[in-house]
Every structure is written in C-alpha cells, then in structure tokens.
Design an enzyme around this catalytic site. Structure first.
Site, PDB file in Angstrom:
ATOM      1  N   ASP A  49      -7.137   4.345  -4.227  1.00 43.42           N
ATOM      2  CA  ASP A  49      -7.768   4.197  -2.917  1.00 43.42           C
ATOM      3  C   ASP A  49      -8.393   5.576  -2.660  1.00 43.42           C
ATOM      4  O   ASP A  49      -8.610   6.340  -3.625  1.00 43.42           O
ATOM      5  CB  ASP A  49      -6.724   3.803  -1.845  1.00 43.42           C
ATOM      6  CG  ASP A  49      -7.352   3.280  -0.554  1.00 43.42           C
ATOM      7  OD1 ASP A  49      -7.679   2.088  -0.483  1.00 43.42           O
ATOM      8  OD2 ASP A  49      -7.545   4.066   0.392  1.00 43.42           O
TER       9      ASP A  49
ATOM     10  N   LYS B 223       0.860  -1.186   0.000  1.00 38.10           N
ATOM     11  CA  LYS B 223       0.000   0.000   0.000  1.00 38.10           C
ATOM     12  C   LYS B 223       0.889   1.227   0.000  1.00 38.10           C
ATOM     13  O   LYS B 223       2.025   1.175   0.462  1.00 38.10           O
ATOM     14  CB  LYS B 223      -0.874   0.025   1.254  1.00 38.10           C
ATOM     15  CG  LYS B 223      -2.128   0.847   1.115  1.00 38.10           C
ATOM     16  CD  LYS B 223      -3.259   0.030   0.528  1.00 38.10           C
ATOM     17  CE  LYS B 223      -4.497   0.828   0.277  1.00 38.10           C
ATOM     18  NZ  LYS B 223      -5.644  -0.061  -0.007  1.00 38.10           N
TER      19      LYS B 223
HETATM   20  N1  GLU Z   1      -7.404   0.216  -2.614  1.00 37.55           N
HETATM   21  C1  GLU Z   1      -8.176  -0.939  -2.941  1.00 37.55           C
HETATM   22  C2  GLU Z   1      -8.192  -1.879  -1.765  1.00 37.55           C
HETATM   23  O1  GLU Z   1      -8.258  -1.428  -0.639  1.00 37.55           O
HETATM   24  C3  GLU Z   1      -7.785  -1.575  -4.262  1.00 37.55           C
HETATM   25  C4  GLU Z   1      -6.361  -1.972  -4.424  1.00 37.55           C
HETATM   26  C5  GLU Z   1      -5.990  -2.459  -5.829  1.00 37.55           C
HETATM   27  O2  GLU Z   1      -6.864  -2.533  -6.702  1.00 37.55           O
HETATM   28  O3  GLU Z   1      -4.822  -2.766  -6.005  1.00 37.55           O
HETATM   29  O4  GLU Z   1      -8.203  -3.075  -1.874  1.00 37.55           O
END
Ligand code: GLU
Length: 445
Positions: free
Chosen positions: A166, A126
């Site tokens: 996100d 992340k």
């Molecule tokens: N931010 C999203 C999550 O919390 C998607 C992440 C992604 O698609 O890589 O899973």
C-alpha cells in the site's frame, strides 16, 4: 440514515473513540444499507452489522530497529484481521507517519467489501506502521522490514492472512519481508505475500493492476454515456504506484493526463505527463515532483490552491484519503468534469461525493474502482497455488474481465434497489450481501 443503523453507528463511534477515518468509512457503508435491511431483517436479528464492524482480531506490536548511525528507533506495527468470511484476510501494509489504528481500521473495513466485490475468495485485513520510508537508506528499510516481520510472521500464512503493499510498501519492502518470513519459518510459502518480484513468485500485471483497473472501471462508466477516454483531458492526483499506471493506461487509450501530484505539490503539463520520466523520477530515484518539472520543458509546478482547480473531463484521485473535498468537487463540476473514479482509498470526502452525485457526475467509489490491485493479488495467489505463471496478456485480460464484472454488478444492484447510476450504493450493497450471507451460513462465529 435509518434509525436502527444510526443507533448501531453511534455504538461503533463510542466503542472506537478518536478513529475519525474508521467512523467515516463505516458511515459511508451504512448510508447505503437501509434498502437491504428492509428486504432482509435477519441481518439485523443476527447482529451482522455489529459483528462486521468489530474486527475478528487486532494486533499491535513494537518494531525496534537501528538506523545507519546505530541509534535505536521504535515504531508501532499493526495488523487488523477484519473479516475472514470469504477467505484468508487479505489487504496491504501501509508505512507512513500518519498511520495509527483508525487509519488501519478504515482501510481494513473498506477492504472487506472491496475484496468481496472482486468475486475472489479473499477476506479483509490491513496493516502497517507509522514508520516513514522517505529519506531512509535501503539498509534502514531492510532492518525495519525484518523487525516488522519478526513479529508479524506468526500471524500470517497462505490460508490465514496474506499482506501486500500500500502507500510506502512496494516491491523492495515486500522482498525484505518475504526473505525474513522464509528465513524464520523455513518455508518457501509463496502465497503468504503478494506483490512479489517477478523472479520469485510475483505476478505480471500486479504492479500495473490498481491503476489499470481504475481506468478500466472509469471506461465502463463513460461507456454508459457513449463516451471513452479518447481525446479527454484528465487529472490524476498522486505519483505513486496507482497514479503512474493509471496515467500509462489513459495515454494508451488516447486521453491526456495534464496534471499529477505528490505530497510536495502538483505539476501541470499540458502536453501530457511524460510517464517514463515520471517513473524514472519517482520509482527509480525516489525523488519529488519538482525533479520532474526541472527536466521537462513546458511543465510547471501548480500555483493555485489545488490540483482540482484545473479544468478536466475526468478526475482520478489516486493519492490518499480525503484529498478531494466538497469545495474542490464544486470547482471540478463548474469546470465541466464528467466522471470521477477513486484510485486511492476514500480520497473524496462525503461532501465531495454528494456534490458529484448531486450534479449527475459519474462517480466510482474506491472499493469498486481500485479493486483491480487486490484482485490481481488474488490472481497471484492462484498462480502460486498452481506453481504456475501466466503471460502479461492473459493476466491483463483476467483483470479487465474482473473490472467489467464489478462495474456490471454495481450498476445492476443500483438499478435493483431503485438508485440507477449510484455506484456507491451498488458497490456497498453488492459487497456487503455476499459477506453477510457467508457470516450467516457459518452461524455465530
Ligand atoms: N493495498 C491495496 C488495496 O488497497 C492492495 C491490497 C492487496 O493487494 O492485498 O487494495
């Protein structure tokens, strides 16, 4: 928590001071793991828990840019490459003023298990920044994204680390970042970012995926009690990408979403939220929930304490972490809520989760219920790798199949470990075991 887990947890807290959200996410997983360690002590001998809590790599960097007045601004960028046992690091980027290392680590930690649950070959990571996109011009957002990618690009790659969106990062930001990545590397490497535009390598259904997936998971839970969304009153907190598409799907299934929210307040609309108007206000105009109320007769700004005061059958917290606490959970329970599914990451506090579970309310944790977003990112990577693009219907069918499978695995794991209906335990154990086994197979790395 079992003593061995408590000791490891204390070490995690001591080694990562001041990171409350990260501690909370770790505790929540650890609370599920005692029966797994009882069955397989080798996870303790191999120090899998200590290793899984320590990110493989953490990158913190300066992001300088200029605003429209020509003034120099400095933000902080993060990418936590948490675990690559199952595939390249995968997870979104969050741009929000609340972002600091503890938020990124909680999100990255959750992502490891969520991504494992999808059954797709993706590790966990992340990133993000304390940059606030609210009120910034497109040109300012572009200059920020270009500066952010000018450092981040060297850590990415379709086989290494694949960010997405996100909170605060959507199609516009992904576009600016992909453009900069392509320019710096001289490579049209579609699979390095997901959530791309449909004209340049994006996947149909990715925009809708998290919200649709959460509703699919909640439908599966309701079905275990012979119920469905048809005729149900629902609250969906938030008004961003996850919330909007959760509402759209609930209406397709015959439910009525009577309330939603943003950081400025909440709206009650007894006729059912007009999702097209909400999209116009939030996605096109980047406005506030009050702009929706001003244009929709019958809709009102919420006056009581919180959105959770409204009596509903189903509640989907789809805004942000710790937005639903123990007291608010008690109010929902008193008002007869039947099911709660987390579209956001860790939106329910531990007290809230215990209240729902204690009252026999169906409760789906985010790492299972909101996994549809990242799962569809993995489908986007699959299409990019095959230089292919799939139809909306086919992609949605794949997403629904993945969500059904996650539900089935969580439910059967909870049964196997003697906690039928405990989706928290089911999700944590299922997600953990796969990652732990892969880590053991690789030896001490
Ligand atoms: N931010 C999203 C999550 O919390 C998607 C992440 C992604 O698609 O890589 O899973």
């Amino acid at each position: 928590m079992e003593q061995s887990l408590e000791t490891i947890f204390e070490t995690v807290v001591a080694r990562n001071p001041g990171e409350a959200e990260f501690h909370q996410a770790v505790r929540e997983v650890f609370e599920s793991l005692a029966p797994v360690l009882k069955k397989n002590r080798s996870y303790l001998d191999d120090k899998i828990l200590e290793r899984i809590c320590e990110p493989e790599r953490q990158i913190i960097f300066r992001v300088p840019w200029t605003n429209d007045k020509g003034e120099v601004q400095v933000n902080r960028g993060f990418r936590v490459e948490f675990n690559s046992a199952l595939g390249p690091y995968k997870g979104g980027l969050r741009f929000h003023p609340s972002v600091y290392l503890g938020i990124i680590k909680f999100l990255g930690f959750e992502q490891i298990f969520k991504n494992s649950l999808t059954g797709m070959p993706i590790g966990g990571g992340k990133g993000g920044s304390d940059f606030d996109p609210r009120g910034k011009s497109d040109a300012e957002v572009m200059r920020f994204c270009q500066s952010f990618m000018t450092e981040l690009y060297r850590h990415l790659g379709e086989y290494t680390d694949v960010p997405a969106g996100d909170i605060g990062v959507g199609g516009r930001e992904i576009g600016y970042m992909f453009g900069q990545y392509k320019r710096i590397t001289n490579r049209y490497e579609s699979g390095v970012l997901t959530g791309k535009g449909l004209d340049w390598g994006g996947s149909l259904v990715r925009t809708e995926a998290t919200g649709y997936g959460t509703v699919a998971f909640a439908s599966e839970m309701l079905a275990t009690r012979g119920e469905s969304f048809d005729g149900k009153r629902v609250t969906v907190s938030g008004a961003g990408n996850v919330a909007i598409y959760a509402m759209e799907k609930i209406h397709q299934l015959g439910g009525t979403v009577v309330a939603c929210s943003d950081s400025s307040g909440y709206v009650v609309d007894e006729q059912g939220i007009d999702v097209d108007l909400l999209k116009q206000v939030k996605e096109v105009e980047r406005g506030r929930i009050g702009d929706y109320v001003a244009r929709r007769s019958g809709a009102e700004l919420g006056k009581s304490g919180s959105i959770w005061d409204i009596p509903v059958d189903v509640a989907l917290p789809c805004a942000t972490q710790n937005e639903l606490n123990g007291e608010q959970a008690a109010t929902l329970i008193k008002n007869g809520v039947k099911a709660v599914a987390e579209g956001a990451n860790m939106p329910t506090t531990p007290e809230g989760v215990h209240a729902f579970q204690g009252a026999g309310v169906l409760f789906a944790p985010g790492k299972a219920a909101n996994a549809g977003g990242v799962a569809t990112s993995a489908l986007e990577m699959q299409q990019n790798a095959g230089r292919d693009s799939w139809s909306f219907e086919y992609t949605e069918e794949r997403l629904t199949g993945i969500m059904r499978n996650i539900h089935e695995m969580c439910a059967s794991t909870a049964d196997e470990y003697g906690a039928p209906g405990d989706y928290v335990m089911g999700a944590n154990i299922t997600g953990f075991v796969k990652v732990a086994n892969a880590m053991q197979a690789f030896g001490l790395v």
